[in-house]
Scaffold this active site. Sequence first.
Site, short mmCIF file in Angstrom:
data_model
loop_
_atom_site.label_atom_id
_atom_site.label_comp_id
_atom_site.label_asym_id
_atom_site.label_seq_id
_atom_site.Cartn_x
_atom_site.Cartn_y
_atom_site.Cartn_z
N ARG A 140 42.26 30.92 35.85
CA ARG A 140 41.48 31.39 34.71
C ARG A 140 41.48 32.92 34.61
O ARG A 140 40.91 33.49 33.69
CB ARG A 140 40.05 30.89 34.83
CG ARG A 140 39.31 30.75 33.50
CD ARG A 140 38.39 31.90 33.17
NE ARG A 140 37.69 31.69 31.92
CZ ARG A 140 36.45 32.11 31.66
NH1 ARG A 140 35.79 32.78 32.57
NH2 ARG A 140 35.91 31.89 30.49
N SER A 141 42.13 33.57 35.53
CA SER A 141 42.12 35.02 35.58
C SER A 141 43.29 35.62 34.79
O SER A 141 44.45 35.44 35.16
CB SER A 141 42.21 35.49 37.04
OG SER A 141 42.60 36.84 37.11
N PRO A 142 43.01 36.37 33.72
CA PRO A 142 44.11 37.01 33.00
C PRO A 142 44.83 38.04 33.87
O PRO A 142 46.05 38.21 33.75
CB PRO A 142 43.43 37.68 31.80
CG PRO A 142 41.99 37.82 32.20
CD PRO A 142 41.70 36.66 33.10
N TYR A 143 44.10 38.68 34.76
CA TYR A 143 44.74 39.66 35.64
C TYR A 143 45.68 38.98 36.64
O TYR A 143 46.72 39.54 37.01
CB TYR A 143 43.68 40.48 36.38
CG TYR A 143 42.92 41.42 35.49
CD1 TYR A 143 43.55 42.52 34.90
CD2 TYR A 143 41.57 41.22 35.22
CE1 TYR A 143 42.85 43.39 34.07
CE2 TYR A 143 40.86 42.10 34.40
CZ TYR A 143 41.52 43.18 33.83
OH TYR A 143 40.82 44.03 33.01
N SER A 144 45.34 37.76 37.07
CA SER A 144 46.26 37.00 37.92
C SER A 144 47.55 36.73 37.16
O SER A 144 48.65 36.90 37.70
CB SER A 144 45.61 35.68 38.36
OG SER A 144 44.59 35.90 39.31
#
Length: 216
Positions: A12-16
């Site tokens: 769910r992490s855009p940075y991931s």
Amino acid sequence: MTLEFDLFWSFRSPYSYLATPRLAALQEEYDVKINVRPVYPIAVRIKGFFKQVNPLWPPYLLKDTVRIAEMEGLPYAWPSPDPIVMDIKSGEVPEEQPYISRLTRLGVAAAEKGKGMPFLYEVSRIIFGGVKGWNEGTHLQEAAARAGLDLAELDALIEKDPDHYEKTIAENEAAQKAGGHWGVPLMVFEGEPFFGQDRISHLIWRMEQKGLKKRS
């Protein structure tokens, strides 16, 4: 000697998502092994997180991630549906989380098959790359296939022993905390944490001090 580091990562992490192409390229270019360790997003791990978050953070996150995606030349849109089921206005996150539960378990299963990085790359690209209804039809199946995996086989493994995957996720979250940070993406090399998509160059710098070599 092949170096290795743990990667704590959330679907769910855009940075991931934004870090993943560079991490995949790192593994391809250098003699390094990435131990993929999926974790649940902070909205699930910390109850009431979005009820307490600074209201300036969400709009900044959207501006920042759009900017990074543009800079990196990556397709980007907020997921539809969101991998986390939550009430945006109240910040309420229910216990039942069908999307993120399945995705995180699939990430563990892919990592155990030795295909963790390809799976993260392909699946995050459909989640954050503008594919509406990424959870419908054959989108996930095709993404898994591009990663060299059979989605039906992974689902069957999880259905056979769901407790194993939940236990592994819990172990990953404990190791993440022990590594020195709570966020994602988090890279931990020899006990030293590197948090964020903007710390990959720092990670490479440190590993070069420890003998990191390019693949021949």
